[in-house]
Scaffold this motif. Structure first.
Motif, PDB file in Angstrom:
ATOM      1  N   ARG A  78      -6.883  -3.257   2.487  1.00 48.15           N
ATOM      2  CA  ARG A  78      -7.553  -2.435   3.575  1.00 48.15           C
ATOM      3  C   ARG A  78      -6.725  -1.080   3.633  1.00 48.15           C
ATOM      4  NH1 ARG A  78      -7.606  -0.571   8.270  1.00 48.15           N
ATOM      5  NH2 ARG A  78      -5.695  -1.505   8.844  1.00 48.15           N
TER       6      ARG A  78
ATOM      7  N   VAL B 102     -11.488  -4.515   0.834  1.00 49.74           N
ATOM      8  CA  VAL B 102     -11.556  -5.948   1.743  1.00 49.74           C
ATOM      9  C   VAL B 102     -13.104  -6.460   1.712  1.00 49.74           C
ATOM     10  CG1 VAL B 102      -9.603  -5.658   2.970  1.00 49.74           C
ATOM     11  CG2 VAL B 102     -11.845  -4.654   3.644  1.00 49.74           C
ATOM     12  N   ASN B 103     -13.930  -5.663   1.474  1.00 47.91           N
ATOM     13  CA  ASN B 103     -15.501  -5.677   1.137  1.00 47.91           C
ATOM     14  C   ASN B 103     -15.956  -6.359  -0.108  1.00 47.91           C
ATOM     15  OD1 ASN B 103     -15.733  -4.978   3.908  1.00 47.91           O
ATOM     16  ND2 ASN B 103     -16.222  -2.871   3.233  1.00 47.91           N
TER      17      ASN B 103
ATOM     18  N   LYS C  56      -4.118 -13.042   5.455  1.00 42.86           N
ATOM     19  CA  LYS C  56      -4.291 -12.198   6.258  1.00 42.86           C
ATOM     20  C   LYS C  56      -3.553 -10.861   5.799  1.00 42.86           C
ATOM     21  CE  LYS C  56      -3.318 -13.077  10.537  1.00 42.86           C
ATOM     22  NZ  LYS C  56      -3.141 -13.022  11.952  1.00 42.86           N
TER      23      LYS C  56
ATOM     24  N   ASN D  90      -5.038  -8.953   2.500  1.00 47.27           N
ATOM     25  CA  ASN D  90      -6.155  -8.404   2.879  1.00 47.27           C
ATOM     26  C   ASN D  90      -5.990  -7.253   3.697  1.00 47.27           C
ATOM     27  OD1 ASN D  90      -8.354  -9.803   1.671  1.00 47.27           O
ATOM     28  ND2 ASN D  90      -8.031 -11.577   3.086  1.00 47.27           N
ATOM     29  N   GLU D  91      -4.752  -7.216   4.592  1.00 49.58           N
ATOM     30  CA  GLU D  91      -4.545  -5.839   5.165  1.00 49.58           C
ATOM     31  C   GLU D  91      -3.969  -4.920   4.245  1.00 49.58           C
ATOM     32  OE1 GLU D  91      -3.788  -3.405   8.481  1.00 49.58           O
ATOM     33  OE2 GLU D  91      -5.205  -5.175   8.055  1.00 49.58           O
TER      34      GLU D  91
ATOM     35  N   ARG E 218      -7.050   0.997   0.153  1.00 47.17           N
ATOM     36  CA  ARG E 218      -8.371   1.540   0.189  1.00 47.17           C
ATOM     37  C   ARG E 218      -9.450   0.638   0.915  1.00 47.17           C
ATOM     38  NH1 ARG E 218     -11.370   2.483  -5.625  1.00 47.17           N
ATOM     39  NH2 ARG E 218     -13.437   2.147  -4.874  1.00 47.17           N
ATOM     40  N   LYS E 219     -10.054   1.154   1.985  1.00 41.08           N
ATOM     41  CA  LYS E 219     -10.860   0.403   2.856  1.00 41.08           C
ATOM     42  C   LYS E 219     -11.958  -0.611   2.289  1.00 41.08           C
ATOM     43  CE  LYS E 219     -10.033   3.502   7.104  1.00 41.08           C
ATOM     44  NZ  LYS E 219     -10.700   4.289   7.971  1.00 41.08           N
ATOM     45  N   ASP E 220     -12.665   0.028   1.372  1.00 48.30           N
ATOM     46  CA  ASP E 220     -13.776  -0.781   0.876  1.00 48.30           C
ATOM     47  C   ASP E 220     -13.473  -2.143   0.064  1.00 48.30           C
ATOM     48  OD1 ASP E 220     -12.677   0.954  -1.290  1.00 48.30           O
ATOM     49  OD2 ASP E 220     -14.534   0.722  -2.374  1.00 48.30           O
TER      50      ASP E 220
ATOM     51  N   HIS F 266       0.992  -1.189  -0.073  1.00 47.64           N
ATOM     52  CA  HIS F 266       0.006   0.043   0.020  1.00 47.64           C
ATOM     53  C   HIS F 266       0.947   1.379   0.103  1.00 47.64           C
ATOM     54  CE1 HIS F 266       0.975  -0.582   4.119  1.00 47.64           C
ATOM     55  NE2 HIS F 266       0.574   0.853   4.287  1.00 47.64           N
TER      56      HIS F 266
END
Length: 435
Positions: free
Chosen positions: A266, A273-274, A259, A262-263, A269-271, A221
């Motif tokens: 996140r 992981v959804n 993990k 996915n981290e 950009r936070k969304d 990131h």
């Protein structure tokens, strides 16, 4: 070579110059004005071309300038407008203004167009300036300069499904097995330096576009490894397939890999992981894979769909493709059912804000020269034709109306001092009648 971000210069065409001309007519001073307006300059337009997949062409051409409009003619004839300059870009191109960071356009659909730099309007001919006081004016405007700006093009791949995971977990091998794509495959990290696309067809007739993206590592990131290049393309995918080396063949723990990836998403950009995600437990043909798989399932819980596969032996591939197609179908159906506009909600309004919030002009002194700056006054200089006395008189009157004459006196300007506006220099006089 894959190019997914590039900076280029775009300039709309200048407007054509207005003309000073007169016709022969009895009892009319000078025969009456007959100078036509100049034509409008061409716009620079970006258009989506589905046949393009990269921004490679922009590596070799960094400037795009539209043609200027034709000058006005005699007998009141207008000059012709210039044709727009249409530049082809691949789908998924985001256009940003380098100076402001504003997103000018997000081009995703076939044939979609956006005006990137507008052409200037044509200058007015002397027919436009005729009045009862001055029925035969010798005034004509130059064409308005076209808009110019530096822009950044950023390509975000348009794929239905994105393969994510650590380097060397088998993403490229999986893509080569399920589609006709032939990505480079080798036994070292970052074999995949650029995204690869492939069309996947399921046995029941459904199909989707899958992207094999460069591998992620810790710190992605922040741009570590190929981080930003990778994560940029994840944004547009509808479904993510998280490929994991379930045999731990490189000494890493599969669950820790899961993990960590996915981290990183996140943190970028936070969304992300959804985003709907399926786990492809790869390399199940290797020793210890079954043991790791049971441990992995216990840790992630029953809510995470896990499909054991072996891209090398094609074990479990059919089941995985059906699961991806089903999930993709569900996501697209939810998107279709989601209302774009809430009819009961407040009406969305476009608010146009005045550009007069910033000062119309500023004056600063550089040694013995008074420098006047401001978009409006600089455009006035560019559009004034100083070859005609009437145009010069009009220019001086405009400066007075804008308050520049009084402002110069307040700053200490005296008779004979030099004033500069843009590329024009003249002497300050009390009458402000510049010749």
């Amino acid at each position: 070579m894959f190019v997914d971000i590039v900076k280029v210069f775009a300039k709309g065409g200048d407007g054509g110059n207005g003309m000073v001309a007169f016709r022969r007519e009895k009892y009319v001073p000078y025969g009456g004005p007959a100078g036509g307006d100049g034509g409008r300059g061409g716009d620079v337009i970006f258009e989506v071309d589905e046949g393009l997949r990269t921004l490679m062409d922009f590596r070799y051409q960094r400037e795009f300038k539209a043609d200027r409009g034709e000058n006005g003619r005699s007998k009141g004839q207008h000059g012709a407008n210039a044709e727009p300059l249409v530049v082809k870009v691949p789908p998924g191109t985001v256009v940003k203004d380098v100076e402001t960071g504003e997103i000018i356009a997000d081009l995703t659909e076939k044939g979609q167009r956006a005006v990137i730099a507008r052409g200037g309007r044509g200058g007015r001919g002397n027919m436009r300036f005729a009045t009862s006081v001055n029925p035969a004016p010798q005034i004509a405007e130059n064409g308005e300069p076209g808009e110019e700006r530096w822009i950044e093009l950023e390509l975000k791949l348009l794929a239905d499904v994105g393969l994510i995971g650590y380097p060397s977990v088998g993403k490229s091998t999986l893509l080569s097995v399920v589609s006709k794509a032939r990505p480079k495959i080798a036994a070292y990290h970052f074999t995949t330096l650029v995204p690869n696309l492939g069309v996947v067809r399921v046995e029941d007739g459904r199909s989707f576009v899958m992207a094999d993206l460069p591998g992620l590592i810790e710190g992605a990131h922040q741009g570590v490894g190929l981080g930003h290049q990778f994560l940029r393309h994840v944004e547009r995918t509808k479904v993510l397939v998280h490929v994991i080396d379930m045999a731990g063949s490189e000494g890493r723990d599969p669950f820790e890999d899961y993990k960590q990836i996915n981290e990183e998403m996140r943190l970028y950009r936070k969304d992300l992981v959804n985003r709907p995600q399926i786990v492809a437990a790869n390399k199940m043909d290797l020793p210890d894979a079954e043991v790791y798989l049971e441990m992995f399932k216990e840790k992630v819980g029953p809510d995470v769909p896990v499909y054991p596969i072996s891209a090398a032996t094609r074990q479990g591939i059919k089941e995985l493709l059906y699961a991806i197609a089903d999930l993709l179908e569900k996501v697209e159906q939810e998107e279709a059912e989601t209302p774009v506009i809430d009819q009961a909600g407040p009406e969305e309004r476009v608010i146009y804000r005045s550009q007069l919030d910033e000062p119309a002009f500023t004056i600063r002194r550089e040694n013995e020269i008074f420098i006047v700056e401001g978009k409006r006054v600089e455009k006035l200089v560019q559009m004034t034709n100083f070859n005609y006395h009437d145009s010069v008189i009009r220019f001086s009157r405009k400066l007075k109306e804008m308050g520049i004459e009084d402002a110069l006196r307040e700053r200490g300007a005296k008779e004979g001092d030099t004033v500069r506006i843009g590329e024009l220099e003249f002497e300050f006089t009390e009458s402000m009648d510049y010749e």
